[in-house]
Design a protein around this motif. Structure first.
Motif, PDB file in Angstrom:
ATOM      1  N   ASP A 405      11.922   3.802  -3.628  1.00  0.00           N
ATOM      2  CA  ASP A 405      10.713   4.505  -3.158  1.00  0.00           C
ATOM      3  C   ASP A 405       9.561   4.286  -4.130  1.00  0.00           C
ATOM      4  N   LEU A 406       9.889   4.289  -5.430  1.00  0.00           N
ATOM      5  CA  LEU A 406       8.863   4.101  -6.458  1.00  0.00           C
ATOM      6  C   LEU A 406       8.237   2.703  -6.350  1.00  0.00           C
ATOM      7  N   GLN A 408       8.032   0.814  -3.746  1.00  0.00           N
ATOM      8  CA  GLN A 408       7.195   0.789  -2.546  1.00  0.00           C
ATOM      9  C   GLN A 408       5.891   1.544  -2.783  1.00  0.00           C
ATOM     10  N   GLU A 409       5.994   2.685  -3.466  1.00  0.00           N
ATOM     11  CA  GLU A 409       4.791   3.480  -3.752  1.00  0.00           C
ATOM     12  C   GLU A 409       3.817   2.697  -4.628  1.00  0.00           C
ATOM     13  N   ASP A 412       2.064   0.219  -2.467  1.00  0.00           N
ATOM     14  CA  ASP A 412       1.092   0.933  -1.617  1.00  0.00           C
ATOM     15  C   ASP A 412      -0.150   1.331  -2.409  1.00  0.00           C
ATOM     16  N   THR A 413       0.080   1.786  -3.648  1.00  0.00           N
ATOM     17  CA  THR A 413      -1.055   2.181  -4.499  1.00  0.00           C
ATOM     18  C   THR A 413      -1.906   0.960  -4.841  1.00  0.00           C
ATOM     19  N   LYS A 462      -0.888   6.170 -10.417  1.00  0.00           N
ATOM     20  CA  LYS A 462      -2.310   5.815 -10.212  1.00  0.00           C
ATOM     21  C   LYS A 462      -2.942   5.257 -11.489  1.00  0.00           C
TER      22      LYS A 462
END
Length: 593
Positions: A405-406, A408-409, A412-413, A462
């Motif tokens: 998940d990380l 992928q995140e 995405d970021t 971020k």
């Protein structure tokens, strides 16, 4: 021979000629920005063999070097610091000697003895999470750095595939699983992890019920029926019960298949795998051997211990009273098995969190007491935990950040920030998707690896994907910018400079070459200290130096073709060095961004 090594010989010669004294070593440091000079000799340590005023000694040594050493063009002394100015020809000759080396900074394997680096080493009762990610990135990078420094390296992991924690997932699945199997949307490691969380939920409910019936919390913890069943399952597993072993094999395979997907996503690999289910018996054999030789002793309840009180530690259990193995038993067996399998291994690096510092002190000491010579070359690469702005992660409560998940995140970021900046307008969708992953993974890896391993990390996705500052994307962007320069140079057919070309260097060019010259030494230091942070922060400093050069000097608007060629060659070596540095960090560099 490096500049420092060359100067050390000359400084020692100066001390001998001037003062008839022998120096064993010379201390150097970088010259401070406010003083003229390229490298500084610290005079104070010399006072151990030369008596006198450090300023006067510095002046005499500086004058000797100026008179006798061709590469020295000037000097000044500030208090006890001798700042030496080096001839431009030294830097130009160095640059010409390395500018075309694709493997610049790396050395060929020079050691017959190999190092085995262990990392990841997960349990088969849950998927990999953010904590594992730091472990995997650190271990993989240290292995690559050791390789680059000239070592033969084997990458390995020990999979914790047995024990009470594994039985907890198995028991929960047996009771509540209803024959659920992995699917395309639910990897096997995640499925098994769900049942580990389920066990904890049901176990807590049973405990609460026992407490309500009048038991103390301590007694309820021990007497909860689920825990007693899990303990019984472990005993059956060790006895080879067919049904229990069959369930164990099925669920473990689900987990291994899931792990492989995650490792591929992160971009790490292993040369060999070890399983605790295979090594704990060897550990038991050596516990029995150690009992005979007096390394271990047996207590009245039948449990076996090692008394380390004389070594400043305590007594450590190596076998339970019921004869079942503990982690220490398994780790003893694993270490011995590895040397049996790979006789050329002369040392091992264990990448494990700092909550296990004491465990590894004990393990290494026990292996020494058992008489293994290689035990003196064992190193615990201890690292701090990774926290999130939301707090600490706990597997059994299901509050972990899943590694997949990380990843992928992060992609995405990277997509969100790239779109905001409008950087990828001429890319097709496949190119964008690939680049988002490269940027996202680069951001994650760099953010984690730039921190000294011993320090705890507060991870902010971020903040890690910022195209300015000490981040992976900033360095990747600089690399891509240089590739753009090189593509233009190729299309313009700009020739390369030769060693005979008389180049007058700009100060910014000299500073860039000085930074480049440090790279081989940084690789060796990072290998010695098992610290990817040294490589990461060196690369950031190199990129800052390049950007300063790029902003102050025109490459294609140079006064002469020779200057233009030199600046392109210099840019090319910077990009190759960034690529090599990021290679040992496990980070890809994009050709354009």
């Amino acid at each position: 021979m490096t500049l420092q090594e060359t100067l050390e010989l000359h400084v020692k010669a100066a001390i001998k000629a001037l003062f008839q004294s022998e120096l064993t070593s010379v201390e150097f440091q970088a010259t401070r920005k406010e003083f003229a000079g390229d490298i500084t000799v610290v005079v104070f340590p010399m006072l151990r063999v030369v008596k006198g005023n450090p300023v006067v000694i510095g002046e005499q040594v500086g004058q000797y070097l100026l008179d006798n050493v061709e590469l020295v063009k000037g000097f000044n002394v500030v208090k006890g610091f001798l700042n030496i100015e080096i001839n431009d020809s030294y830097y130009l000759n160095f640059f010409q000697s390395v500018k075309n080396k694709a493997d610049y900074g790396f050395v060929e394997q020079k050691d017959d003895k190999a190092v085995m680096v262990e990392y990841s080493s997960p349990n088969t009762n849950k998927p990999l999470h953010l904590g594992h990610v730091r472990n995997v990135l650190l271990g993989y990078s240290v292995a690559e750095i050791l390789k680059a420094s000239g070592k033969k390296v084997y990458k390995t992991q020990i999979i914790n595939d047995r024990g009470i924690h594994i039985c907890k997932s198995m028991l929960a699945y047996q009771k509540f699983g209803q024959d659920e199997t992995p699917t395309e949307d639910l990897k096997g490691d995640k499925l098994v992890g769900n049942y580990y969380v389920k066990f904890d939920q049901e176990y807590k409910a049973e405990m609460a019920e026992l407490v309500a019936q009048g038991q103390s919390e301590e007694d309820a913890k021990k007497n909860a029926p689920l825990l007693l069943e899990a303990q019984e399952m472990l005993i059956k597993w060790e006895a080879g019960d067919k049904e229990v072993v069959g369930l164990w094999e099925k669920m473990n395979q689900w987990v291994y298949d899931g792990f492989e997907v995650t490792y591929k996503n992160i971009g790490v690999d292993f040369d060999t795998y070890y399983y605790e289910s295979n090594t704990y018996l060897l550990g038991k054999e050596f516990v029995a051997e150690g009992l005979k030789t007096g390394v271990f002793f047996k207590k009245e309840d039948g449990s076996v211990w090692c008394d380390l009180t004389e070594d400043g530690l305590d007594e450590k259990i190596v076998l339970r009273s019921d004869g079942t193995a503990v982690y220490m038993t398994q780790d003893i067996g694993t270490a011995i098995q590895r040397i049996k399998d790979y006789p050329d291994v002369g040392g091992m690096v264990y990448t494990v969190g700092n909550e296990q510092d004491y465990h590894f002190k004990v393990l290494f000491l026990i292996l020494k007491k058992l008489g293994f010579d290689w035990a003196k070359n064992l190193f615990h690469l201890s690292y701090g935990m990774v926290d999130l702005p939301s707090g600490k992660m706990k597997s059994r409560e299901g509050t972990v950040v899943d590694a997949d998940d990380l990843i992928q995140e992060m992609a995405d970021t990277a997509e969100e920030i790239s779109n905001d900046l409008g950087k990828l307008e001429d890319y097709n969708e496949d190119e964008k998707k690939s680049l988002y992953k490269t940027i996202g993974l680069g951001a994650l890896k760099y953010y984690i690896l730039k921190v000294d391993p011993k320090k705890r990390i507060l991870f902010d996705p971020k903040e890690s994907i910022d195209f300015q500052g000490n981040t992976g994307p900033f360095i990747q962007y600089t690399y891509a910018r240089i590739q753009s320069i090189l593509r233009k140079a190729d299309s313009d057919n700009i020739a390369t400079t030769s060693v005979d070309d008389a180049i007058v260097m700009h100060e910014k060019e000299k500073q860039l070459i000085k930074q480049l010259e440090l790279f081989p030494e940084v690789i060796q230091n990072a290998a010695e200290q098992h610290s990817p942070a040294l490589i990461a922060n060196y690369t950031y400093d190199l990129v800052k130096e390049f950007n300063s050069f790029y902003q102050n000097i025109s490459i294609f608007g140079a006064d002469t073709e020779l200057e233009k060629s030199f600046r392109i060659d210099l840019s090319r070596l910077v990009s190759q060095t960034i690529k090599n540095a990021f290679q040992v960090l496990g980070i890809e560099v994009p050709e354009r961004m």
